[in-house]
Motif scaffolding. Structure first.
Motif, PDB file in Angstrom:
ATOM      1  N   LYS A  31      10.725  80.528  34.393  1.00  0.00           N
ATOM      2  CA  LYS A  31      10.660  81.535  33.336  1.00  0.00           C
ATOM      3  C   LYS A  31      12.014  82.204  33.205  1.00  0.00           C
ATOM      4  CE  LYS A  31       7.742  85.269  31.580  1.00  0.00           C
ATOM      5  NZ  LYS A  31       6.558  86.116  31.850  1.00  0.00           N
TER       6      LYS A  31
ATOM      7  N   GLN B   9      14.803  84.815  30.947  1.00  0.00           N
ATOM      8  CA  GLN B   9      14.898  86.019  30.123  1.00  0.00           C
ATOM      9  C   GLN B   9      16.315  86.180  29.607  1.00  0.00           C
ATOM     10  OE1 GLN B   9      14.184  89.770  32.092  1.00  0.00           O
ATOM     11  NE2 GLN B   9      13.424  90.728  30.209  1.00  0.00           N
TER      12      GLN B   9
ATOM     13  N   LYS C  72      19.090  89.411  22.243  1.00  0.00           N
ATOM     14  CA  LYS C  72      18.173  88.778  21.295  1.00  0.00           C
ATOM     15  C   LYS C  72      18.885  87.819  20.351  1.00  0.00           C
ATOM     16  CE  LYS C  72      18.413  92.805  18.240  1.00  0.00           C
ATOM     17  NZ  LYS C  72      17.638  93.893  17.591  1.00  0.00           N
TER      18      LYS C  72
ATOM     19  N   PHE D 184       9.847  81.647  28.099  1.00  0.00           N
ATOM     20  CA  PHE D 184      10.837  82.672  27.806  1.00  0.00           C
ATOM     21  C   PHE D 184      10.168  84.042  27.807  1.00  0.00           C
ATOM     22  CE2 PHE D 184      12.834  78.918  26.015  1.00  0.00           C
ATOM     23  CZ  PHE D 184      14.154  79.072  26.395  1.00  0.00           C
ATOM     24  N   ALA D 185      10.836  84.996  28.412  1.00  0.00           N
ATOM     25  CA  ALA D 185      10.425  86.401  28.368  1.00  0.00           C
ATOM     26  C   ALA D 185      11.200  87.106  27.264  1.00  0.00           C
ATOM     27  CB  ALA D 185      10.678  87.068  29.722  1.00  0.00           C
TER      28      ALA D 185
ATOM     29  N   PRO E 283      13.864  89.298  25.341  1.00  0.00           N
ATOM     30  CA  PRO E 283      15.232  89.680  25.744  1.00  0.00           C
ATOM     31  C   PRO E 283      15.298  91.115  26.254  1.00  0.00           C
ATOM     32  CG  PRO E 283      15.244  88.522  23.636  1.00  0.00           C
ATOM     33  CD  PRO E 283      13.814  88.817  23.948  1.00  0.00           C
ATOM     34  N   LEU E 284      16.356  91.391  26.975  1.00  0.00           N
ATOM     35  CA  LEU E 284      16.519  92.721  27.554  1.00  0.00           C
ATOM     36  C   LEU E 284      16.702  93.791  26.493  1.00  0.00           C
ATOM     37  CD1 LEU E 284      18.833  91.901  30.609  1.00  0.00           C
ATOM     38  CD2 LEU E 284      16.362  92.265  30.605  1.00  0.00           C
TER      39      LEU E 284
END
Length: 350
Positions: A116, A118, A122, A183-184, A186-187
């Motif tokens: 996974k 991250q 974006k 995918f997580a 984006p920060l």
């Protein structure tokens, strides 16, 4: 269990050494920044050849001061003795400086089945096919470790991705394996604010007719004040642009002509009702029919109807009688006639 006594395979050895780390830019191998492989000295190859090491060769790199660790592969054995050259992003993950002593040991990692990721930004989601880009990038990697930040170069831009989960262990091998990728968010991703829609029952209650009055709550009931409060229908302004002359002189600003839109609001177009119950629009329908092509169509229909009934077309109106002075002037002109070359001649010689 008796392999070591009866000439079986030798016991598996473990490679462990300490080196001073430097970035790959010191040996002009910037292509190694796209993966996780390091450069070791030739003496490491001699020791590894004497041990029974699983292939591909995987190593654990550990910062002796902070205790942070990651995993990597080996690309070539061309480094100077006592030195190791690794990608700079790997040194950043381990918080290493140039010349810091690290501990390198051999490792055996299971093949990964799930990872996974991250993204930091974006902007990574704007890539047309991020999975294909990720698959192409991971071909240069041998293993992934939870907690590492991996760079991805695409379209002259660098993206950073965190590894937040891996299965079946926190450190996995990605060589010749089928690994599922998830995918997580984006920060820097912000969830959009959700505004609940009005219930359907409330919307129906605003338009439901009242039982006592027998009229809808949204109707204006013919009140002039309610019609005046309604916003005016926008009109189309013809010739509202700017004028330019071909000779370059300043042109006068054109005056826009408001043109009503066809099929407007019936409630706004209808005027106040008359005593007999008909509106002004109905009263002026005859005047509206006289404009445009409908006027000629009605005249032709009237002529065809008159010809069919035998009445014939109406006689043209008689012309007004001519004045006496006009008749006398015309007679004089006919008697005089036209006489060419009647004037005096002149010569250019004098």
């Amino acid at each position: 269990m008796f392999g070591g006594f009866f000439g079986g395979y030798a016991p598996t050895g473990r490679f462990e050494a300490s080196y001073r780390c430097y970035p790959v830019s010191f040996i002009d191998r910037m292509d190694a920044e796209k993966g996780d492989k390091v450069f070791l000295p030739p003496s490491a190859l001699d020791r590894l050849s004497q041990l029974q090491i699983d292939y591909p060769m995987l190593f654990k790199v550990e910062n002796r001061q902070s205790g942070q660790a990651t995993h990597c592969g080996v690309l070539e054995f061309i480094a100077d003795e006592g030195m190791i050259y690794m990608p700079y992003w790997m040194m950043q993950n381990l918080v290493l400086e140039e010349g810091t002593v690290i501990r390198l040991s051999s490792a055996t990692l299971p093949k990964g089945s799930f990872v996974k990721l991250q993204p930091h930004s974006k902007d990574f989601l704007d890539i047309t096919n991020p999975r294909a880009v990720l698959e192409t990038t991971l071909r240069n990697f041998t293993c992934l470790t939870v907690g590492d930040t991996v760079p991805i170069n695409y379209n002259n831009k660098r993206y950073f991705i965190d590894i937040i989960e891996a299965k079946p262990s926190d450190a996995i091998s990605v060589v010749e394996t089928d690994c599922n990728v998830d995918f997580a968010p984006p920060l820097d991703y912000v969830e959009p604010e959700y505004t609940p829609a009005a219930p359907a029952a409330e919307q129906a209650s605003t338009t439901r007719p009242d039982a006592g009055s027998g009229s809808s709550t949204t109707e204006d009931n013919g009140d002039p004040a309610s019609r005046a409060a309604a916003p005016a229908e926008p009109q189309f302004l013809a010739f509202a642009g700017t004028a330019k002359r071909l000779d370059g002189r300043p042109a006068a600003d054109p005056r826009p002509v408001p043109v009503p839109r066809p099929g407007g609001n019936s409630a706004s177009s209808a005027g106040p009702s008359t005593k007999d119950g008909s509106s002004d629009a109905q009263a002026s329908s005859g005047a509206l029919k006289k404009a445009g092509k409908l006027m000629y169509r009605d005249r032709l229909a009237a002529k065809f109807a008159a010809a069919k009934d035998g009445r014939g077309a109406a006689a043209p109106p008689p012309s007004p009688p001519a004045k006496a002075s006009d008749a006398e002037g015309g007679a004089e002109k006919k008697e005089d006639g036209f006489q060419p070359f009647k004037g005096q001649g002149r010569s250019l010689r004098g």
